[in-house]
Enzyme design. Structure first.
Site, PDB file in Angstrom:
ATOM      1  CG  HIS A   1      33.731  55.475   8.960  1.00  0.00           C
ATOM      2  ND1 HIS A   1      33.509  57.421   8.697  1.00  0.00           N
ATOM      3  CD2 HIS A   1      34.910  55.629   8.917  1.00  0.00           C
ATOM      4  CE1 HIS A   1      34.013  56.767   7.310  1.00  0.00           C
ATOM      5  NE2 HIS A   1      34.791  56.235   7.264  1.00  0.00           N
TER       6      HIS A   1
ATOM      7  CD  GLU B   1      29.780  58.858  13.198  1.00  0.00           C
ATOM      8  OE1 GLU B   1      30.044  59.286  12.584  1.00  0.00           O
ATOM      9  OE2 GLU B   1      31.185  57.755  12.412  1.00  0.00           O
TER      10      GLU B   1
ATOM     11  CB  THR C   1      69.305  75.856   7.673  1.00  0.00           C
ATOM     12  OG1 THR C   1      70.820  76.329   7.929  1.00  0.00           O
ATOM     13  CG2 THR C   1      69.962  76.345   6.136  1.00  0.00           C
TER      14      THR C   1
END
EC number: 3.5.4.26
Length: 386
Positions: free
Chosen positions: A59, A61, A315
């Site tokens: 992560h 951090e 469509t």
């Protein structure tokens, strides 16, 4: 690398802006995780940066803490700016809150709150209980906008759906003869490929495949190719189309109506798609005879596909709006006029009966891209005028 910032010249918003820039480095690689950036500051100096680089990786951090460690720089007593509330639970990585506590960080500045029930305020509470000062909601709007896909998916567990189309000033997506390249200019087409890079999947109807034989890949350097999804209830996608012949290189799903595996003709065609590397995914049929888009979104969400970009055709666009699966619209408008009563428009179907029955674009933003204009906004399925 150390970034020199004169003390007192940069406030929390500016440091968070740097963290936002770093977060974007994970575009196309972290889905279904969020984009997150982190900046560690001490004494008016950015001493380390980090970002969530790929799904399963560190992560932001921890990436920033490791960067400081590699440089031999202490972070004790420093402030960290993080675009999303630090996690406090064990996932593919251990909790970031504990890493910040152990490292001696004295202040945490947060952009977005994390709606994940495993976090949802618990990360901030844990930091404060450890004596760390926490400042919340710095550049909250910018941080939320960057993670619109994650914030939607983590709550609803179905993909965030963008309906994108390009048209002329008179509302045409092609000439009367069917020619459509190119309606918009290079800046608009570049932005579309940037979106392909950040979305997990791209979806078109079989009519688009039959008309254009598109590749549906991301054509920017080091870009991520989204999963290609072809809505094709009758399995009419040509076996020699680009999406089929390149399916071993780029994951491709043919979404079709339920079929009888014991029907030899059907089984043979399904087998040829599968032999080419395509997945054939039967989905319950909606009342319009096409595969049910709400049911498809449930299936995709359960697979961890957090976002779908619908690029055509008319469509499919109408079916998506009618089924209430569209979350956002990007309408690229070129300063051109095609004319022609038979020239196609971006949204087909039977349409609404009265102006009050329309689908409203909410909070529209107007962006200039070269000579083109992009109108971008959410979709409201509540009739305002009733």
């Amino acid at each position: 690398m150390l970034y020199r910032v004169e003390r007192g010249t940069v406030d929390d918003r500016e440091y968070m802006s740097v963290a936002l820039d770093h977060a974007k480095r994970g575009l196309g690689k972290v889905n279904p995780n969020p984009l997150v950036g982190a900046v560690i500051v001490r004494d008016g100096r950015i001493i380390a940066t980090g970002h969530h680089d790929h799904f399963g990786g560190w992560h932001a951090e921890r990436d920033a803490l490791e960067s400081a460690k590699r440089q031999g720089v202490s972070v004790r007593g420093a402030t960290i700016y993080v675009t999303l509330e630090p996690c406090c639970h064990q996932g593919k990585q251990p909790p970031c809150t504990q890493a910040l506590i152990d490292a001696g960080i004295s202040r945490v500045v947060v952009g977005s709150a994390d709606p994940n029930p495993l976090v949802a305020g618990k990360g901030i509470r844990q930091l404060r209980q450890a004596g760390i000062a926490v400042t919340e909601d710095v550049l909250r709007a910018e941080c939320d906008a960057m993670n619109e896909i994650f914030l939607h998916y983590i709550v609803d567990r179905r993909p965030f759906v963008l309906l994108k189309y390009a048209m002329t000033l008179d509302g045409r997506i092609a000439t009367a003869s069917g020619a459509s390249r190119w309606i918009t200019g290079e800046p608009s087409r570049r932005r579309v490929h940037e979106d392909r890079n950040r979305f997990a999947a791209i979806m078109v109807g079989v009519g688009t495949v039959l008309a254009d034989d598109p590749r549906l890949t991301c054509r920017i350097e080091h870009g991520h190719d989204p999963i290609r999804i072809i809505c094709d209830g009758g399995m009419r996608t040509p076996l020699d189309s680009v999406v089929v012949t390149t399916a071993r290189d780029t994951p491709t799903i043919i979404v079709t109506n339920p079929f009888d595996e014991h029907d030899e003709g059907v089984a043979e065609r399904v087998g040829r798609y599968r032999d080419a590397g395509c997945e054939v995914l039967p989905v319950q049929t909606a009342d319009d005879g096409h595969p049910s888009l709400p049911a498809l979104m449930e299936l995709l969400g359960a697979r961890g596909i957090d976002s779908v970009m619908i690029e055509g055709g008319a469509t499919l666009a109408w079916s998506a709006l009618r089924s209430h699966v569209v979350d956002k619209i990007d309408a690229y408008i070129a300063p051109k006029l095609f004319g022609g009563e038979s020239a196609p428009s971006p949204v087909g179907g039977e349409g609404v009966n009265t102006p009050d029955d329309c689908f409203h674009v909410t909070d529209p933003q107007v962006i200039r891209l070269g000579d083109d204009v992009l109108i971008e906004g959410g979709v409201s399925y509540v009739h305002r005028n009733r």
